[in-house]
Design a protein around this motif. Structure first.
Motif, PDB file in Angstrom:
ATOM      1  N   GLU A  33       0.827  -1.208   0.000  1.00 44.03           N
ATOM      2  CA  GLU A  33       0.000   0.000   0.000  1.00 44.03           C
ATOM      3  C   GLU A  33       0.865   1.263   0.000  1.00 44.03           C
ATOM      4  O   GLU A  33       0.471   2.285  -0.557  1.00 44.03           O
ATOM      5  N   ASP A  34       2.041   1.196   0.621  1.00 44.01           N
ATOM      6  CA  ASP A  34       2.922   2.363   0.712  1.00 44.01           C
ATOM      7  C   ASP A  34       4.059   2.318  -0.315  1.00 44.01           C
ATOM      8  O   ASP A  34       5.124   2.893  -0.100  1.00 44.01           O
ATOM      9  N   GLY A  48       2.505   5.598  -2.757  1.00 42.33           N
ATOM     10  CA  GLY A  48       1.212   5.012  -2.441  1.00 42.33           C
ATOM     11  C   GLY A  48       0.618   4.259  -3.619  1.00 42.33           C
ATOM     12  O   GLY A  48       0.871   4.572  -4.784  1.00 42.33           O
ATOM     13  N   LYS A  49      -0.144   3.245  -3.287  1.00 45.43           N
ATOM     14  CA  LYS A  49      -0.704   2.359  -4.302  1.00 45.43           C
ATOM     15  C   LYS A  49      -1.698   3.071  -5.221  1.00 45.43           C
ATOM     16  O   LYS A  49      -1.762   2.770  -6.412  1.00 45.43           O
ATOM     17  N   LEU A 111      11.677  -5.466  -1.870  1.00 42.73           N
ATOM     18  CA  LEU A 111      10.505  -6.202  -1.383  1.00 42.73           C
ATOM     19  C   LEU A 111      10.626  -6.436   0.111  1.00 42.73           C
ATOM     20  O   LEU A 111      11.734  -6.489   0.657  1.00 42.73           O
ATOM     21  N   ARG A 112       9.468  -6.591   0.757  1.00 46.89           N
ATOM     22  CA  ARG A 112       9.471  -6.985   2.156  1.00 46.89           C
ATOM     23  C   ARG A 112       8.429  -8.083   2.351  1.00 46.89           C
ATOM     24  O   ARG A 112       7.428  -8.135   1.624  1.00 46.89           O
ATOM     25  N   LYS A 113       8.702  -8.929   3.327  1.00 44.73           N
ATOM     26  CA  LYS A 113       7.805 -10.047   3.602  1.00 44.73           C
ATOM     27  C   LYS A 113       7.095  -9.800   4.921  1.00 44.73           C
ATOM     28  O   LYS A 113       7.726  -9.547   5.941  1.00 44.73           O
ATOM     29  N   HIS A 122       9.293  -0.959  -3.119  1.00 41.13           N
ATOM     30  CA  HIS A 122      10.014   0.067  -3.878  1.00 41.13           C
ATOM     31  C   HIS A 122      10.238  -0.443  -5.291  1.00 41.13           C
ATOM     32  O   HIS A 122      10.617  -1.598  -5.491  1.00 41.13           O
ATOM     33  N   GLU A 123      10.005   0.429  -6.261  1.00 44.93           N
ATOM     34  CA  GLU A 123      10.181   0.077  -7.671  1.00 44.93           C
ATOM     35  C   GLU A 123      10.876   1.253  -8.353  1.00 44.93           C
ATOM     36  O   GLU A 123      10.479   2.401  -8.162  1.00 44.93           O
ATOM     37  N   HIS A 124      11.916   0.946  -9.123  1.00 42.85           N
ATOM     38  CA  HIS A 124      12.686   1.998  -9.791  1.00 42.85           C
ATOM     39  C   HIS A 124      12.941   1.574 -11.228  1.00 42.85           C
ATOM     40  O   HIS A 124      13.501   0.509 -11.474  1.00 42.85           O
TER      41      HIS A 124
END
Length: 132
Positions: A33-34, A48-49, A111-113, A122-124
């Motif tokens: 979501e963040d 944010g999504k 990524l986080r689990k 995070h995407e770049h």
């Protein structure tokens, strides 16, 4: 390859196929979501999504005009509850590839689990600068 690395590879593969298909729900499915995204076209920074969702229709339209989006190389490193991945993608139109056949979109994901589920936090995206 660990089970987490395989799970993350599968997540990224699903996401890339969803992008290629223009399937918004599947594009969003494994994102936090963040989410924070740094992108090539404006807006270059998205948080944010909801804002992330708003960036995709223009790209889906670009694909309908002939652009491709496909992973050509992917590496994943996974820890207990955080991971990162980096990839090279063919992203562009036939005309783009005629001008620069080796140009690749660079993708980095953080990524986080949580509760045994991986999510992209995070995407770049970036393209290398080419000298004229």
């Amino acid at each position: 390859m660990t089970g987490d690395e395989a799970a993350i590879r599968a997540l990224i593969d699903r996401w890339a196929k969803a992008v290629h298909a223009g399937d918004m729900d599947a594009v969003l499915a494994d994102h936090a979501e963040d989410i924070v995204m740094f992108d090539v076209p404006p807006p270059n920074e998205v948080r944010g999504k909801t804002a992330y969702r708003e960036t995709w229709p223009v790209f889906f339209d670009y694909q309908r005009r002939g652009a491709v989006f496909e992973i050509v190389a992917l590496e994943v490193t996974a820890g207990y509850d955080v991971a990162f991945a980096h990839a090279l993608l063919r992203c562009g139109t036939d005309e783009d590839f005629r001008r620069d056949p080796d140009n690749r979109l660079r993708l980095t994901l953080g990524l986080r689990k949580t509760n045994d589920r991986w999510a992209v936090a995070h995407e770049h995206h970036s393209f290398p600068l080419r000298s004229a």
